[in-house]
Motif scaffolding. Sequence first.
Motif, PDB file in Angstrom:
ATOM      1  N   LYS A  75       0.827  -1.204   0.000  1.00 41.14           N
ATOM      2  CA  LYS A  75       0.000   0.000   0.000  1.00 41.14           C
ATOM      3  C   LYS A  75       0.863   1.257   0.000  1.00 41.14           C
ATOM      4  CE  LYS A  75      -3.752   2.048   2.743  1.00 41.14           C
ATOM      5  NZ  LYS A  75      -4.539   1.888   3.973  1.00 41.14           N
ATOM      6  N   ILE A  76       0.430   2.249  -0.792  1.00 39.93           N
ATOM      7  CA  ILE A  76       1.038   3.571  -0.748  1.00 39.93           C
ATOM      8  C   ILE A  76      -0.063   4.604  -0.936  1.00 39.93           C
ATOM      9  CG2 ILE A  76       1.646   3.585  -3.217  1.00 39.93           C
ATOM     10  CD1 ILE A  76       4.222   5.166  -2.302  1.00 39.93           C
ATOM     11  N   THR A  77      -0.001   5.667  -0.140  1.00 41.76           N
ATOM     12  CA  THR A  77      -0.957   6.772  -0.233  1.00 41.76           C
ATOM     13  C   THR A  77      -0.176   8.068  -0.346  1.00 41.76           C
ATOM     14  OG1 THR A  77      -2.585   5.617   1.140  1.00 41.76           O
ATOM     15  CG2 THR A  77      -2.843   8.009   0.936  1.00 41.76           C
ATOM     16  N   TYR A  78      -0.618   8.936  -1.263  1.00 41.88           N
ATOM     17  CA  TYR A  78      -0.032  10.267  -1.334  1.00 41.88           C
ATOM     18  C   TYR A  78      -1.091  11.295  -1.688  1.00 41.88           C
ATOM     19  CZ  TYR A  78       1.047   8.501  -6.153  1.00 41.88           C
ATOM     20  OH  TYR A  78       1.029   7.911  -7.387  1.00 41.88           O
ATOM     21  N   PHE A  90      -6.475  12.452  -1.767  1.00 42.00           N
ATOM     22  CA  PHE A  90      -5.632  11.342  -1.356  1.00 42.00           C
ATOM     23  C   PHE A  90      -5.774  10.273  -2.433  1.00 42.00           C
ATOM     24  CE2 PHE A  90      -6.688  12.397   3.318  1.00 42.00           C
ATOM     25  CZ  PHE A  90      -5.596  13.244   3.425  1.00 42.00           C
ATOM     26  N   VAL A  91      -4.648   9.742  -2.892  1.00 37.00           N
ATOM     27  CA  VAL A  91      -4.646   8.632  -3.837  1.00 37.00           C
ATOM     28  C   VAL A  91      -3.967   7.456  -3.150  1.00 37.00           C
ATOM     29  CG1 VAL A  91      -3.792   7.789  -6.056  1.00 37.00           C
ATOM     30  CG2 VAL A  91      -4.600  10.142  -5.845  1.00 37.00           C
ATOM     31  N   THR A  92      -4.652   6.320  -3.113  1.00 31.81           N
ATOM     32  CA  THR A  92      -4.119   5.122  -2.467  1.00 31.81           C
ATOM     33  C   THR A  92      -4.084   3.984  -3.469  1.00 31.81           C
ATOM     34  OG1 THR A  92      -4.991   5.784  -0.309  1.00 31.81           O
ATOM     35  CG2 THR A  92      -4.451   3.456  -0.591  1.00 31.81           C
ATOM     36  N   PHE A  93      -2.929   3.332  -3.555  1.00 30.08           N
ATOM     37  CA  PHE A  93      -2.755   2.120  -4.336  1.00 30.08           C
ATOM     38  C   PHE A  93      -2.619   0.977  -3.337  1.00 30.08           C
ATOM     39  CE2 PHE A  93      -1.072   5.488  -6.961  1.00 30.08           C
ATOM     40  CZ  PHE A  93      -1.336   5.128  -8.282  1.00 30.08           C
ATOM     41  N   GLU A  94      -3.478  -0.042  -3.445  1.00 27.58           N
ATOM     42  CA  GLU A  94      -3.406  -1.206  -2.560  1.00 27.58           C
ATOM     43  C   GLU A  94      -3.222  -2.451  -3.426  1.00 27.58           C
ATOM     44  OE1 GLU A  94      -6.186  -1.053   1.048  1.00 27.58           O
ATOM     45  OE2 GLU A  94      -7.207   0.178  -0.462  1.00 27.58           O
ATOM     46  N   LEU A  95      -2.252  -3.279  -3.040  1.00 28.55           N
ATOM     47  CA  LEU A  95      -1.960  -4.502  -3.774  1.00 28.55           C
ATOM     48  C   LEU A  95      -2.304  -5.721  -2.932  1.00 28.55           C
ATOM     49  CD1 LEU A  95       1.547  -3.599  -5.235  1.00 28.55           C
ATOM     50  CD2 LEU A  95      -0.706  -3.263  -6.267  1.00 28.55           C
ATOM     51  N   SER A  96      -2.847  -6.749  -3.590  1.00 25.40           N
ATOM     52  CA  SER A  96      -3.131  -8.009  -2.909  1.00 25.40           C
ATOM     53  C   SER A  96      -3.095  -9.125  -3.940  1.00 25.40           C
ATOM     54  CB  SER A  96      -4.487  -7.961  -2.205  1.00 25.40           C
ATOM     55  OG  SER A  96      -5.521  -7.704  -3.143  1.00 25.40           O
ATOM     56  N   LYS A  97      -2.962 -10.336  -3.457  1.00 28.59           N
ATOM     57  CA  LYS A  97      -2.967 -11.500  -4.347  1.00 28.59           C
ATOM     58  C   LYS A  97      -4.402 -11.927  -4.613  1.00 28.59           C
ATOM     59  CE  LYS A  97       1.539 -13.337  -3.142  1.00 28.59           C
ATOM     60  NZ  LYS A  97       2.189 -12.537  -4.158  1.00 28.59           N
ATOM     61  N   ASN A 100      -3.815 -16.380  -9.171  1.00 29.50           N
ATOM     62  CA  ASN A 100      -2.447 -16.278  -9.695  1.00 29.50           C
ATOM     63  C   ASN A 100      -2.126 -14.879 -10.203  1.00 29.50           C
ATOM     64  OD1 ASN A 100      -1.966 -18.985  -9.185  1.00 29.50           O
ATOM     65  ND2 ASN A 100      -2.793 -19.617 -11.171  1.00 29.50           N
ATOM     66  N   GLN A 101      -2.846 -13.904  -9.714  1.00 26.92           N
ATOM     67  CA  GLN A 101      -2.670 -12.537 -10.191  1.00 26.92           C
ATOM     68  C   GLN A 101      -2.444 -11.583  -9.021  1.00 26.92           C
ATOM     69  OE1 GLN A 101      -6.268 -11.811 -12.501  1.00 26.92           O
ATOM     70  NE2 GLN A 101      -5.147 -12.384 -14.349  1.00 26.92           N
ATOM     71  N   THR A 102      -2.074 -10.352  -9.381  1.00 26.62           N
ATOM     72  CA  THR A 102      -1.981  -9.279  -8.397  1.00 26.62           C
ATOM     73  C   THR A 102      -3.127  -8.315  -8.649  1.00 26.62           C
ATOM     74  OG1 THR A 102       0.414  -9.469  -8.240  1.00 26.62           O
ATOM     75  CG2 THR A 102      -0.563  -7.392  -7.499  1.00 26.62           C
ATOM     76  N   ARG A 103      -3.885  -8.055  -7.614  1.00 27.04           N
ATOM     77  CA  ARG A 103      -5.002  -7.112  -7.680  1.00 27.04           C
ATOM     78  C   ARG A 103      -4.510  -5.752  -7.223  1.00 27.04           C
ATOM     79  NH1 ARG A 103      -8.096  -6.169  -3.267  1.00 27.04           N
ATOM     80  NH2 ARG A 103      -9.866  -4.819  -3.576  1.00 27.04           N
ATOM     81  N   LEU A 104      -4.751  -4.727  -8.034  1.00 25.75           N
ATOM     82  CA  LEU A 104      -4.446  -3.353  -7.660  1.00 25.75           C
ATOM     83  C   LEU A 104      -5.765  -2.617  -7.490  1.00 25.75           C
ATOM     84  CD1 LEU A 104      -1.822  -0.937  -9.120  1.00 25.75           C
ATOM     85  CD2 LEU A 104      -4.138  -0.193  -8.645  1.00 25.75           C
ATOM     86  N   LYS A 105      -5.956  -2.048  -6.317  1.00 27.36           N
ATOM     87  CA  LYS A 105      -7.146  -1.241  -6.053  1.00 27.36           C
ATOM     88  C   LYS A 105      -6.684   0.188  -5.829  1.00 27.36           C
ATOM     89  CE  LYS A 105     -10.797  -0.514  -2.644  1.00 27.36           C
ATOM     90  NZ  LYS A 105     -11.303  -0.973  -1.335  1.00 27.36           N
TER      91      LYS A 105
END
Length: 144
Positions: A75-78, A90-97, A100-105
């Motif tokens: 996760k990163i927020t700026y 505020f923009v937040t990028f959250e990554l999770s599995k 077999n893929q990576t989900r970006l929210k």
Amino acid sequence: MKTSDEPIVIEECYAISQEKVWRSITDVREMRLWFFATINSFVPEIGFKTEFLVKVEDRNYTHCWEVLEVVPNEKITYTWSYAEYSGDAFVTFELSKKENQTRLKLSLTVIEDFPSDIPEFSRESCIAGWNYFLGERLKEYLEG
């Protein structure tokens, strides 16, 4: 975009490791290849600030970012504002599995209204822009 608007949420899945997606959204050399070629510097550390110019037709948009939160590979927020205009988000990028893929929210929450008379600041334009960056540019960069 107004503070009264619901946050914008965009989700994409990439057939690539979470670590590689993290690098693509936090390493300035990679960010220049799919996001903004004019980003002069970026460091995923709380308190880091950067500014860079993007020109659209006859208007300048000096992007001003400050990193607020970092959880490496997750996760990163700026903040996201412009030197020439009112407004902040505020923009937040959250990554999770996800299988077999990576989900970006991506979530964008407006904390100070942007001008309503500039087309690029409309909610529709913002959604289209994030769909372009995440659904086309980043996907092509990662999976192309």
